[in-house]
Design a protein around this motif. Structure first.
Motif, PDB file in Angstrom:
ATOM      1  N   SER A   1      16.692  29.144  11.593  1.00 39.52           N
ATOM      2  CA  SER A   1      17.589  29.838  12.530  1.00 39.52           C
ATOM      3  C   SER A   1      17.325  31.338  12.513  1.00 39.52           C
ATOM      4  CB  SER A   1      19.049  29.588  12.157  1.00 39.52           C
ATOM      5  OG  SER A   1      19.344  28.217  12.227  1.00 39.52           O
TER       6      SER A   1
ATOM      7  N   GLU B   1      22.506  27.171  17.090  1.00 39.24           N
ATOM      8  CA  GLU B   1      23.061  26.110  16.260  1.00 39.24           C
ATOM      9  C   GLU B   1      24.574  26.115  16.452  1.00 39.24           C
ATOM     10  OE1 GLU B   1      21.501  26.718  12.336  1.00 39.24           O
ATOM     11  OE2 GLU B   1      22.680  25.096  11.479  1.00 39.24           O
TER      12      GLU B   1
ATOM     13  N   ASP C   1      18.171  25.483  18.786  1.00 37.89           N
ATOM     14  CA  ASP C   1      18.405  25.378  17.345  1.00 37.89           C
ATOM     15  C   ASP C   1      19.237  24.130  17.056  1.00 37.89           C
ATOM     16  OD1 ASP C   1      18.599  25.817  14.655  1.00 37.89           O
ATOM     17  OD2 ASP C   1      19.344  27.881  14.813  1.00 37.89           O
ATOM     18  N   GLU C   2      18.602  23.120  16.508  1.00 32.87           N
ATOM     19  CA  GLU C   2      19.252  21.875  16.097  1.00 32.87           C
ATOM     20  C   GLU C   2      20.094  21.240  17.212  1.00 32.87           C
ATOM     21  OE1 GLU C   2      19.249  20.944  12.603  1.00 32.87           O
ATOM     22  OE2 GLU C   2      18.779  22.837  11.607  1.00 32.87           O
TER      23      GLU C   2
HETATM   24 MG   LIG Z   1      19.702  26.782  10.923  1.00 28.52          MG
END
Ligand SMILES: [Mg+2]
Ligand SMILES: Nc1ncnc2c1ncn2[C@@H]1O[C@H](COP(=O)(O)OP(=O)(O)OP(=O)(O)O)[C@@H](O)[C@H]1O
Length: 235
Positions: free
Chosen positions: A41, A83, A160-161
């Motif tokens: 991240s 995220e 992000d994810e």
């Molecule tokens: Mg992360």
């Protein structure tokens, strides 16, 4: 298109990124994988200008990014879907999409056209346009977060994810969406915990460990590597 050279990022005494170099070619989907705390991240945040860089350089289309403020970086066409999604839960789906387009200063007509395009990819969002974002299911919220990023008509989309916290059937839906987006020739940087799926989709991938790139290569090549199979795929 994007070139990160010997990047270093510190949070006080924590050396989160300790000299990482990555490249992303136009039209590629590049994955960054690695365990919790590896610095995935942080790399995306450094590209977006959300954390200060303490060393190294970030270049995008021949222009140095790492001295620019975050709002200038967005204007270069870099969308960051963070995220945890960071949606505005009390605003409607449509209002969230409008905010995604904010940096572009579209005319009404352009906005409508981009909205139509994005809603074609995510028909559920059109149905839910007047619903508060906070009342969507987890999978729908993730779709909205990606759609909000696409409202920028970005040249580079960073995710992000996107599958974090979703049940397996929703996870495959997200990956299906990603492969659709990829077919549109968009350049994508993907951070994912689902290493198998993410490497299958990736043209090229980087494995990050405690702020350093320990392995890199085409996704399908990395999938065959013992280190990946043992550390991330439990084989
Ligand atoms: Mg992360
Ligand atoms: N705001 C912060 N202040 C201090 N340390 C931080 C901060 N953000 C991240 N770190 C530290 O920097 C390192 C990298 O964090 P980062 O969030 O980039 O990892 P990650 O690979 O994204 O992990 P995860 O898979 O859990 O999301 C970790 O050691 C983390 O504790």
């Amino acid at each position: 298109m994007l070139s990160i050279i010997d990047l270093r990022v510190n949070y006080g005494k924590v050396r989160a990124i300790q000299g990482a170099s990555l490249r992303v070619e136009a039209g590629q989907l590049v994955s960054i994988v690695g365990s919790n705390g590896a610095g995935k991240s942080t790399i995306l945040q450094a590209i977006s200008g959300l954390v200060p860089v303490s060393g190294g350089e970030i270049w995008f289309d021949g222009e140095r990014l790492d001295r620019l403020p975050a709002h200038e970086i967005v204007r270069r066409g870099i969308a960051h879907v963070p995220e945890g999604r960071a949606l505005f839960g009390r605003l409607t789906v449509l209002e969230n999409l409008e905010l995604g387009a904010y940096a572009r200063q579209y005319t009404r007509r352009e906005f409508d056209r981009v909205l139509e395009e994005v809603c074609t990819m995510f028909p559920i969002l059109k149905k839910r346009a007047r619903q508060k974002a906070g009342t969507l299911s987890g999978g729908e919220q993730q779709m909205l977060a990606i759609a909000r990023g696409l409202m920028l008509r970005p040249r580079l989309l960073m995710l992000d994810e996107p599958s974090l916290g979703l049940m397996p059937s929703r996870v495959s839906q997200i990956f299906e969406t990603l492969s659709q987006i990829k077919r549109r020739d968009l350049t994508i940087v993907l951070v994912e915990q689902n290493v198998q799926e993410s490497l299958e989709l990736a043209d090229y991938a980087y494995v990050l460990q405690t702020g350093r790139v320990v392995l890199e290569g085409p996704g399908d090549v990395l999938l065959q590597q013992d280190m990946i199979r043992q550390a991330y795929l439990g084989m």
